[in-house]
Design an enzyme around this catalytic site. Structure first.
Site: not given
Lengths: 213, 256
Positions: A84, A193, A195
């Protein structure tokens, strides 16, 4: 072999999510260090550089934590994953905050999404928030086991526009096509993202943890 | 193209899921971690926890719930209910939440939204709006913000309020129709459309979902970017996967 993975903490964004996801995919004897210590970053085997928030705040935080040199060095030497804002700040300049000079590792601009409409004529919302497809524009070890056009989770109002076309490793469409992944040598960076991108995201992180240059 | 999001919402009271969750194959339907795991495996795009704990002694439990869920469910997590200070926001984000929803505190202290967004970023601040239609039949539509579960009017116009919250930095609006909440007759589509047209940020429609067509309508007619539902998923009337397949068949872009 056990590895040390540094997750750079400069007070910008939700590191908890990133470190938890890395812990989830890393080996039992790998060490994950959430740190703002330039020495630890330089010594780590691999480095994750996350980030959220405004460009100017991010640059100020990097400078306040004296991280400029360590980040640039890591980005040129060892397996490095930008996420990001951790991708955007590698470019030279952002339109955000009336113009912000960035770290300048790669020539290119960070631009605001233009106003546009979807097929039904509805205005596209900014930030882009949610799951969008990534076209893998070339093969890469971090794409292993991930199908082309897989969806990942995005939250952003700005996108990178690199000057060097060979930097691009993935593109996404949001009103306009934009670069959602860049890669060169030891560096891989995503606008989305991983994650927060369920199985595909975890696979990408696992690929990063196991990436042999 | 960006997919429309399906977000199951769990009401959590003192660390337990309430309002009944019925899955045949999970051991403890009151355990938020198990329920979240299940929704994740069915393809939920995000999960929202609404903390309805009344006693302040038990408020800490939601932090543990978020911590546990965040260490094994890797999709965005939102926590709402009782978020009043930047310290509350920080605690939730540290526990592993990706976003927090601010509701009543925004109404009583709009500056709090400014404070929270400038400190943590717009991307993690959702402003929850509970709106109720106040115009009579035949009059031009008008909605007002209500607090305390729809019991207390505030005099604030819902559309103006949504615009103001976005101006104050809200990254997303979670819009609940108090007229429809719990009715199972579908979203207030006119309200959803009015708010979605009025703001630049994504809008999550909530309140009233009783079947899968309602989800489609929320997106196609209401212009919502995401749809949130509780009971149709809790009672396993439909799985999230079924909901997504249905929506895809109706031409809605979803993540399958």
């Amino acid at each position: 072999m056990s590895k040390t993975i540094a997750v750079i903490d400069y007070g910008m964004g939700n590191l908890r999510s990133v470190s938890k996801a890395i812990e989830h995919v890393a080996g039992a004897d790998d060490r994950i260090q959430v740190t703002d210590d330039p020495e630890l970053i330089l010594r780590a085997d691999r480095v994750v550089f996350p980030g959220q928030g405004a460009a100017r705040d991010c640059m100020a935080a990097i400078s306040n934590h004296h991280l400029n040199r360590a980040v640039l060095e890591a980005a040129q030497r060892k397996p490095f994953l930008g996420i990001c804002m951790g991708m955007q700040v590698l470019m030279s300049f952002s339109e955000e905050n009336q113009g912000t000079r960035l770290m300048g590792l790669f020539p290119g601009q960070v631009r605001h999404f233009p106003e546009s409409r979807d097929a039904q004529g509805l205005r596209l919302k900014i930030p882009q928030m949610g799951w969008n497809r990534v076209s893998q524009t070339r093969a890469h070890p971090l794409w292993e086991g991930i199908e082309d056009q897989t969806r990942f989770y995005f939250v952003h109002s700005y996108y990178v526009d690199p000057e060097e076309p060979d930097l691009v490793a993935g593109t996404t469409d949001y009103g306009i096509p934009f670069t959602s992944v860049i890669a060169r040598d030891n560096l891989f960076a995503t606008q989305f993202h991983p994650e927060k991108s369920a199985d595909a995201g975890l696979r990408l992180l696992r690929n990063f943890v196991n990436w042999e240059l | 193209m960006l997919a429309k999001r399906i977000i199951p919402c769990l009401d959590v009271d003192a660390g337990r899921v309430v309002k009944g969750v019925k899955f045949v194959d999970i051991r403890d339907a009151g355990d938020p971690v198990e329920v979240a795991r299940r929704y994740n495996s069915e393809g939920a795009d995000e999960i929202t926890f609404l903390d309805i704990t009344a006693s302040s002694d038990d408020r800490e439990t939601i932090v543990h719930v978020v911590e546990q869920v965040a260490s094994e469910v890797f999709i965005p997590l939102t926590v709402g209910g009782g978020i009043r200070t930047t310290e509350d926001v920080r605690r939730m984000l540290n526990a592993g939440a990706d976003k927090v929803a601010i509701n009543t505190a925004a109404v009583f202290n709009p500056e709090f939204v400014k404070e929270a967004t400038s400190r943590f970023g717009s991307q993690c601040i959702v402003v929850a709006i509970d709106a109720k239609r106040t115009s009579a039949e035949g009059e031009p539509a008008k909605w007002e913000i209500f607090t305390h579960g729809g019991r207390k009017p505030t005099g604030l116009d819902a559309i103006e309020w949504a615009r103001k919250m976005v101006e104050y930095g809200a990254g997303e609006i979670l819009l609940t129709s108090m007229d429809r909440d719990g009715t199972k007759i579908g979203f207030d589509l006119e309200l959803t459309r009015a708010i979605s047209d009025a703001v630049t940020v994504p809008v999550i429609a909530s309140g009233g979902v009783g079947n899968l067509q309602h989800l489609v309508d929320g997106v196609a007619q209401g212009g919502a970017d995401a749809v949130l539902a509780a009971s149709i998923f809790h009672f396993a009337e439909y799985s999230i996967e079924e909901a997504k397949r249905f929506m895809a068949d109706q031409g809605v872009e979803v993540r399958l």
